[in-house]
Design a protein around this motif. Structure first.
Motif, PDB file in Angstrom:
ATOM      1  N   GLY A 122     -41.654 -53.783   6.131  1.00  0.00           N
ATOM      2  CA  GLY A 122     -41.090 -52.645   6.765  1.00  0.00           C
ATOM      3  C   GLY A 122     -39.617 -53.240   6.798  1.00  0.00           C
ATOM      4  O   GLY A 122     -38.899 -51.785   6.565  1.00  0.00           O
ATOM      5  N   GLU A 123     -39.241 -54.359   7.200  1.00  0.00           N
ATOM      6  CA  GLU A 123     -38.006 -54.629   6.922  1.00  0.00           C
ATOM      7  C   GLU A 123     -37.347 -54.398   5.865  1.00  0.00           C
ATOM      8  O   GLU A 123     -36.151 -54.259   5.760  1.00  0.00           O
ATOM      9  N   LYS A 124     -38.004 -54.612   4.669  1.00  0.00           N
ATOM     10  CA  LYS A 124     -37.475 -54.540   3.356  1.00  0.00           C
ATOM     11  C   LYS A 124     -37.646 -52.889   2.753  1.00  0.00           C
ATOM     12  O   LYS A 124     -37.072 -52.642   1.708  1.00  0.00           O
ATOM     13  N   LYS A 125     -37.920 -52.167   3.918  1.00  0.00           N
ATOM     14  CA  LYS A 125     -38.141 -50.584   3.636  1.00  0.00           C
ATOM     15  C   LYS A 125     -38.942 -50.328   2.303  1.00  0.00           C
ATOM     16  O   LYS A 125     -39.060 -49.554   1.631  1.00  0.00           O
ATOM     17  N   LEU A 126     -40.215 -51.398   2.137  1.00  0.00           N
ATOM     18  CA  LEU A 126     -40.950 -51.093   0.979  1.00  0.00           C
ATOM     19  C   LEU A 126     -42.398 -50.573   1.552  1.00  0.00           C
ATOM     20  O   LEU A 126     -43.045 -50.128   0.855  1.00  0.00           O
ATOM     21  N   ASP A 182     -44.795 -48.549   5.333  1.00  0.00           N
ATOM     22  CA  ASP A 182     -44.931 -48.256   6.835  1.00  0.00           C
ATOM     23  C   ASP A 182     -45.698 -49.385   7.203  1.00  0.00           C
ATOM     24  O   ASP A 182     -46.891 -49.494   6.943  1.00  0.00           O
ATOM     25  N   GLU A 239     -48.207 -48.546  -0.037  1.00  0.00           N
ATOM     26  CA  GLU A 239     -48.984 -49.878   0.604  1.00  0.00           C
ATOM     27  C   GLU A 239     -50.200 -50.088  -0.008  1.00  0.00           C
ATOM     28  O   GLU A 239     -50.502 -51.453  -0.029  1.00  0.00           O
ATOM     29  N   ARG A 293     -39.124 -49.862  -6.198  1.00  0.00           N
ATOM     30  CA  ARG A 293     -38.858 -49.212  -5.135  1.00  0.00           C
ATOM     31  C   ARG A 293     -39.880 -47.966  -5.192  1.00  0.00           C
ATOM     32  O   ARG A 293     -40.185 -47.548  -6.400  1.00  0.00           O
ATOM     33  N   LYS A 320     -28.063 -50.945  -5.068  1.00  0.00           N
ATOM     34  CA  LYS A 320     -29.279 -50.376  -4.621  1.00  0.00           C
ATOM     35  C   LYS A 320     -30.250 -50.388  -6.102  1.00  0.00           C
ATOM     36  O   LYS A 320     -30.424 -49.483  -6.718  1.00  0.00           O
TER      37      LYS A 320
END
Length: 342
Positions: free
Chosen positions: A137-141, A143, A187, A183, A115
């Motif tokens: 969104g798929e990369k959790k970066l 919304d 946005e 991380r 991680k």
């Protein structure tokens, strides 16, 4: 016999307890020794520290690095925790954000799971705002909904100024590239980073060429986005750009299938007559001139294709099943080319 067995059992219990006590004494002594030798005292502020675990580093190496940065109090204890957790050979290379108030087992778990503190992602040439939002969104970066909402009015540079009927002000100006971000990035920070990269990549020489061709930066990017979505083969890019410029000069509708696909929101392989009649300012079959904004985020190759010496007398093109385009000067030639590729 009973007394002898009990005596043996008592001796075994004594040795077990003695061994455990010895380990405890050694561990306590090691920790006490570490403190007495002036080891860095972990801050209670909990500020994250980014550390780099390199491939091939041992638990000892990692422990010494963490110790030097004040993240752990004792290397021996760190190694002991790793050994007991069975993680000695599972620690992954990468950049990690660790805080001094994290327990060693939490640090080890983070590193073992890979991680990392930074996430790398690539925006391909021709991606739209919607596609970028989905990827983030798929990369959790991010919304995706918030990213799209912000992109509607995001315009930090004058050339991104709004025009009527625009879907996204940021569309076309988020540079396709590979990015490495921490991380927790917001946005808005993502939008600004990609817009700044576009502004950097659009060199003074490119801006000068656009001016010489009578194109504003916005018009340049709109044309480049059309080229990006239409071209499949590199050598076709400047010719496609030349066709669009010729049609504009002759007051012909651009009739770009890519603009219809932008309206639909997906790449429909075969468009129908009904598709080309969709009422939308982006419909270049119904409306003259350029659409109100870019239909994708073009890469440098498509921008340079618009800026190149793309002089041609072609007015039409059609793509075959391999993605190669066949160009024509007249409508009759174009019909023949369509029959040939179908």
């Amino acid at each position: 016999m009973w007394q002898k067995k009990n005596l043996l059992a008592g001796n075994q219990l004594f040795y077990l307890l003695g061994g455990a006590l010895l380990i405890l004494i050694v561990l306590t002594a090691a920790i006490t020794y570490g403190w007495s030798q002036g080891l860095p005292v972990a801050s209670l502020a909990g500020e994250p520290v980014v550390v780099t675990v390199k491939a091939g580093m041992s638990t000892q190496d990692i422990g010494e690095m963490l110790y030097s940065k004040g993240l752990i109090r004792n290397v021996f204890y760190f190694r002991l925790v790793a050994k007991n957790a069975g993680l000695e050979n599972s620690l992954k290379a990468g950049d990690y954000a660790l805080t001094p108030n994290m327990a060693p087992n939490d640090m080890l778990s983070l590193i073992a799971q890979g991680k990392t503190a930074y996430v790398k992602f690539t925006i391909p040439e021709g991606f739209t705002i919607d596609q970028i939002a989905k990827l983030l969104g798929e990369k959790k970066l991010a919304d995706p909904n918030k990213f799209r909402t912000l992109a509607k009015n995001f315009a930090p540079y004058d050339y991104m100024s709004a025009t009527p009927n625009l879907v996204y002000r940021a569309e076309g100006f988020l540079f396709p590239d590979t990015y490495r971000v921490p991380r927790g990035i917001t946005e808005e920070q993502l939008l600004r980073m990609m817009a700044n990269q576009f502004d950097t990549q659009l060199t003074p020489a490119m801006r000068q060429k656009a001016q010489e061709k009578g194109l504003s930066i916005r018009e340049l990017v709109i044309l480049a986005s059309l080229v990006e979505k239409e071209a499949r083969i590199e050598k076709d890019r400047p010719i496609i750009a030349g066709v669009f410029i010729n049609r504009i000069k002759q007051d012909m509708p651009l009739q770009s299938c890519a603009t219809i696909q932008y309206i639909l929101g997906y790449p429909k392989p075969e468009l129908t007559i009904q598709d080309t009649e969709i009422p939308s300012p982006y419909n270049t079959y119904r409306n003259m001139g350029l659409p109100p904004g870019p239909i994708a985020n073009p890469g440098i190759a498509s921008i340079n294709a618009v800026l190149s010496d793309n002089t041609t007398d072609y007015l039409y093109f059609v793509a075959d099943s391999q993605g190669a385009h066949h160009f024509s000067r007249t409508y009759d030639e174009h019909l023949t080319a369509i029959n040939r590729v179908n």
